[in-house]
Design a protein around this motif. Structure first.
Motif, PDB file in Angstrom:
ATOM      1  N   ARG A   1       6.057   3.858   1.748  1.00 38.45           N
ATOM      2  CA  ARG A   1       5.478   2.761   0.969  1.00 38.45           C
ATOM      3  C   ARG A   1       6.552   1.742   0.591  1.00 38.45           C
ATOM      4  N   ASN A   2       7.715   2.240   0.217  1.00 37.81           N
ATOM      5  CA  ASN A   2       8.822   1.342  -0.120  1.00 37.81           C
ATOM      6  C   ASN A   2       9.260   0.516   1.082  1.00 37.81           C
ATOM      7  N   ALA A   3       9.071   1.091   2.271  1.00 39.82           N
ATOM      8  CA  ALA A   3       9.450   0.373   3.487  1.00 39.82           C
ATOM      9  C   ALA A   3       8.312  -0.496   4.010  1.00 39.82           C
ATOM     10  N   GLY A   4       7.228  -0.607   3.208  1.00 39.88           N
ATOM     11  CA  GLY A   4       6.115  -1.482   3.611  1.00 39.88           C
ATOM     12  C   GLY A   4       5.075  -0.820   4.491  1.00 39.88           C
ATOM     13  N   ILE A   5       5.096   0.524   4.566  1.00 39.49           N
ATOM     14  CA  ILE A   5       4.141   1.243   5.412  1.00 39.49           C
ATOM     15  C   ILE A   5       3.142   2.008   4.538  1.00 39.49           C
ATOM     16  N   ARG A   6       1.853   1.790   4.743  1.00 40.33           N
ATOM     17  CA  ARG A   6       0.864   2.661   4.092  1.00 40.33           C
ATOM     18  C   ARG A   6       0.390   3.688   5.101  1.00 40.33           C
ATOM     19  N   ILE A   7       0.564   4.948   4.773  1.00 38.20           N
ATOM     20  CA  ILE A   7       0.199   6.032   5.682  1.00 38.20           C
ATOM     21  C   ILE A   7      -0.203   7.225   4.821  1.00 38.20           C
ATOM     22  N   ALA A   8      -1.018   8.115   5.368  1.00 37.93           N
ATOM     23  CA  ALA A   8      -1.451   9.285   4.603  1.00 37.93           C
ATOM     24  C   ALA A   8      -1.021  10.561   5.304  1.00 37.93           C
ATOM     25  N   THR A   9      -0.889  11.637   4.520  1.00 35.26           N
ATOM     26  CA  THR A   9      -0.667  12.951   5.106  1.00 35.26           C
ATOM     27  C   THR A   9      -2.029  13.641   5.200  1.00 35.26           C
ATOM     28  N   VAL A  10      -2.130  14.608   6.106  1.00 37.14           N
ATOM     29  CA  VAL A  10      -3.367  15.391   6.174  1.00 37.14           C
ATOM     30  C   VAL A  10      -3.492  16.270   4.934  1.00 37.14           C
ATOM     31  N   ILE A  11      -2.360  16.696   4.417  1.00 31.10           N
ATOM     32  CA  ILE A  11      -2.363  17.612   3.267  1.00 31.10           C
ATOM     33  C   ILE A  11      -3.085  16.993   2.058  1.00 31.10           C
ATOM     34  N   GLN A  12      -3.045  15.655   1.941  1.00 37.87           N
ATOM     35  CA  GLN A  12      -3.774  14.974   0.857  1.00 37.87           C
ATOM     36  C   GLN A  12      -5.259  15.309   0.854  1.00 37.87           C
ATOM     37  N   TYR A  13      -5.763  15.651   2.032  1.00 38.85           N
ATOM     38  CA  TYR A  13      -7.195  15.910   2.168  1.00 38.85           C
ATOM     39  C   TYR A  13      -7.528  17.401   2.138  1.00 38.85           C
ATOM     40  N   CYS A  14      -6.487  18.225   1.903  1.00 39.21           N
ATOM     41  CA  CYS A  14      -6.685  19.681   1.923  1.00 39.21           C
ATOM     42  C   CYS A  14      -6.954  20.222   0.523  1.00 39.21           C
ATOM     43  N   SER A  15      -7.591  21.371   0.462  1.00 38.67           N
ATOM     44  CA  SER A  15      -7.874  21.989  -0.841  1.00 38.67           C
ATOM     45  C   SER A  15      -6.637  22.683  -1.388  1.00 38.67           C
ATOM     46  N   THR A  16      -5.811  23.226  -0.497  1.00 41.26           N
ATOM     47  CA  THR A  16      -4.571  23.858  -0.936  1.00 41.26           C
ATOM     48  C   THR A  16      -3.461  23.415   0.010  1.00 41.26           C
ATOM     49  N   ALA A  17      -2.224  23.501  -0.464  1.00 39.70           N
ATOM     50  CA  ALA A  17      -1.106  22.997   0.327  1.00 39.70           C
ATOM     51  C   ALA A  17      -0.476  24.105   1.143  1.00 39.70           C
ATOM     52  N   ASP A  18      -1.252  24.730   2.046  1.00 43.38           N
ATOM     53  CA  ASP A  18      -0.659  25.793   2.853  1.00 43.38           C
ATOM     54  C   ASP A  18      -0.908  25.627   4.356  1.00 43.38           C
ATOM     55  N   LYS A  19      -1.633  24.601   4.734  1.00 43.27           N
ATOM     56  CA  LYS A  19      -1.929  24.385   6.150  1.00 43.27           C
ATOM     57  C   LYS A  19      -1.841  22.898   6.433  1.00 43.27           C
ATOM     58  N   HIS A  20      -1.690  22.556   7.713  1.00 43.17           N
ATOM     59  CA  HIS A  20      -1.711  21.154   8.127  1.00 43.17           C
ATOM     60  C   HIS A  20      -0.674  20.313   7.392  1.00 43.17           C
ATOM     61  N   MET A  21       0.416  20.958   6.928  1.00 46.15           N
ATOM     62  CA  MET A  21       1.423  20.218   6.184  1.00 46.15           C
ATOM     63  C   MET A  21       2.307  19.383   7.110  1.00 46.15           C
ATOM     64  N   ASP A  22       2.157  19.632   8.407  1.00 49.18           N
ATOM     65  CA  ASP A  22       3.018  18.962   9.389  1.00 49.18           C
ATOM     66  C   ASP A  22       2.311  17.756  10.033  1.00 49.18           C
TER      67      ASP A  22
END
Lengths: 463, 463
Positions: free
Chosen positions: B412-433
């Motif tokens: 975001r500081n570099a001017g890029i808006r992007i999302a992680t898949v983990i934001q859409y997960c119920s727990t932070a144990d999968k799809h973190m990559d």
């Protein structure tokens, strides 16, 4: 050929038709799991289509997992696809037919024949040809900012309301505002207070949610705040400018009492100002919002001043509620459509709204006069009109009479749609002698004939 | 003069200005109860206005109960009107300023620059100039019938879906459909099943309502039905044509399993088909609805195929749910606005929709190729794209990397808006990559530059 019947004049491509047919037969078990499908060459020949078409169909079946292996001799039906088709009933029972409605005294209907459609259509055209680019995607739950500014100006001109445009949120009509407010204002085990009688809109939302509800008695001056029993309050809903359905104006003393109550109990007043533009003697009533905007949520609509299918209203929110509102609207339907917001901005900016309302005030005032004189001429002293001279409906008191469902149904059989006030009450012990007549959408002749028709039913039933 | 300051160039009339000023002073206690007001003659002279103007102002004060007795020397302030003004704070704190967004990989954004605005504007004009008269008032929660018929035809052409037009209900976008369905389908103490990860829209509504929620694991083939733990189900929400956000197509076997589960447990499947029109290799995926429409509620939207600010979507409802839906919509916001429904009917009828989608499929397919080749060129074998070649977004796997908030904020500081898949997960144990990139609205240059910019942040952060 393999149960496939091709329709050559269909807009559905041949490949898709083959795919659909095979899929159906796999799902119903006619092609059981493991079954070998014909080769693409064989099927193409049999159906008289190109092999590419069959390959395309097999590709679709393969992609969606209906068959294993893509093409050729070894395509087989995948495992576990047989499902028992569910009950496919379609609920298409419609209500039984009635006689046609000839005289429709439904409330809340503006006269659409006098709306300046040509002008509006021009403003729509202007809006459509220069839609602001940044407004075509998702622009968030606040609404089109220039529209909020125009609404603020219009509220000042018409009702002396001083409103920050930033506190105005555009809604899809007042119904949406009330729906969302119920969720936002609800406090666990606290109750909502409604006027008795009142419009079923907000009442139904509260009941559907299972939130507690209590009633204020209402007389010819509107809600009687002193009849609120329990002081653990989520919110108090009022129609102070023109009580629905009785028609009273809430006097300043009761308004002040209401505000003190809201302040003392830290709850909000929902002020539904659904038709105060149309007041026929004197100026429009100034809203409670002008007395204290920290505890009042003001709900306005353009359904009566413009037309219902426009679906634009607005709500004025105290700062503390704005974040909750934005969250709620985001997950309700995000925002209003943009096009009509832009056109309405122009309609307000060019003062066409002021002009239209001025004109309709004369028109509706005239209709009201016709209605009152018809009633007086037909029923004489048997009837007393209630409420302030404003809005698009009138409640009539017939002292000594008790109106029930049977009478309404008699009217319906005679081609008259009319409501009793008791329909809008929480209990059947007050206001049983009153009928409710909407007249905004009726012609003078319809009003006069309708009242005479009403008299005939009334005479047969009560005399 | 009595605290009244008249503004002569205001659009607010003089009488209303006098009224407002007196009201304010009564409410704040500067004019205490019982105080005698100046006579109309005296005040008119003092202010230099006509006596009629003052009379009008006093009339308003009298009607609303601020003063007792209407005119002349004996007008007095009514009792009990002094209120302590509430806290008048306005919440106007906005989020702190960030660097501007240069490369915006936000998901769900169609390319609005290629929409045929001129053509659409023409169809809006046609619609505005001949709006069907019976549709201008309240026409109920079903939607414009000719539009439902056109949608049925379009679904048949594009997805082999056979749908009764009477089962189609128009909505204000898919968000509204999901909002309403959650209320309609909820069964006390039964849970909703969502894909993990999934879009926050329906999840937030369920959580806001406090309804129980359980998760299905999701892999590159979409939801894994066998991971549903508890069988007391209100409904199962899936995106089978293009799982959001991972991108998988749910295979027929899992679809059949899902339907059997819904039948056995007497619950509904909510099928959210948010972008299946845009499939770049092969035909659009056929929906679950085509396999069994008795247990499937199909949710469609025109936000991606047309533009988001249109706010038109639809839902296909089994007969058993239609009455509940109509009740719910009636008290939610009654109906959609009519104008754009009429224009969209014409857009579908004239096959302009089919043409537009065909064109955009090529355009988005090209953008996807550019994105994939940019990623490959920049990141090489460090990255693996996930999911089917369709829709307006792509998820990228970076094996061995764990993405967190800090990285997103660096972007975001570099001017890029992007999302992680983990934001859409119920727990932070999968799809973190995995990262999630929306590309539908970006130009080829923006895509290429954006990926290079992403690489620079990534390199600094992880190398």
């Amino acid at each position: 050929m393999w149960g496939v019947k091709l329709r050559y004049n269909s807009e559905v491509g041949l490949a898709r038709q083959i795919y659909s047919s095979f899929k159906q037969q796999i799902l119903t078990g006619r092609f059981p799991e493991g079954e070998v499908l014909p080769s693409t060459r064989e099927l193409a020949k049999g159906l008289g289509v190109s092999r590419n078409t069959v390959c395309e169909a097999y590709d679709m079946l393969w992609t969606e997992g209906f068959i294993i292996s893509r093409q050729g001799a070894s395509s087989r039906v995948a495992e576990g696809l047989h499902i028992t088709p569910g009950n496919t009933e379609h609920k298409k029972e419609r209500k039984k037919e009635h006689n046609p409605i000839v005289w429709d005294f439904k409330t809340g209907q503006p006269d659409l024949s006098l709306f300046p459609w040509k002008l509006w259509s021009k403003m729509i055209n202007n809006a459509a040809s220069c839609l602001p680019a940044q407004q075509l995607g998702y622009s968030g739950p606040r609404g089109y900012e220039p529209l909020c500014e125009e609404i603020a100006g219009w509220l000042l001109r018409s009702r002396s309301m001083e409103v920050q445009p930033g506190d105005i949120y555009i809604t899809s009509g007042a119904t949406q505002a009330l729906h969302l407010l119920v969720d936002i204002l609800n406090k666990d085990k606290f109750s909502f207070v409604l006027e008795n009688p009142s419009h079923p809109g907000i009442r139904t939302v509260i009941e559907d949610r299972g939130y507690p509800l209590q009633w204020m008695a209402t007389d010819n001056q509107g809600a009687d705040v002193s009849t609120i029993q329990d002081n653990k309050l989520s919110a108090i809903y009022v129609t102070p400018s023109h009580q629905f359905p009785l028609g009273g104006i809430l006097p300043a003393g009761r308004r002040a009492e209401l505000i003190r109550l809201a302040c003392d109990n830290n709850c909000y007043i929902i002020e539904d100002d659904y038709d105060s533009e149309f007041r026929y003697s004197g100026s429009p009533i100034s809203p409670i919002y002008s007395m204290d905007f920290s505890h009042v949520v003001y709900v306005g609509t353009f359904s009566k001043t413009m037309f219902p299918a426009l679906r634009i209203g607005f709500v004025i929110l105290p700062g503390k509620l704005q974040e909750k509102w934005e969250h709620g609207r985001n997950y309700l339907d995000v925002q209003n459509s943009i096009l009509e917001q832009v056109a309405l901005t122009e309609f307000l900016h060019s003062r066409k709204m002021d002009k239209h309302i001025q004109r309709m005030r004369r028109v509706y005032g005239e209709k009201r006069k016709i209605l009152l004189s018809s009633v007086e001429h037909t029923f004489g002293s048997l009837v007393k009109p209630w409420g302030d001279a404003s809005g698009l409906h009138l409640s009539l008191q017939f002292p000594g009479i008790t109106f029930g469902r049977e009478f309404i149904s008699e009217c319906r059989n005679a081609g008259i749609r009319i409501a009793t006030v008791i329909q809008y009450c929480s209990t059947a012990d007050k206001h049983m002698d009153k009928l409710l007549l909407g007249y905004g959408h009726l012609t003078h002749v319809q009003i006069e004939e309708g009242i005479r028709a009403l008299y005939r039913v009334w005479e047969e039933y009560y005399c």
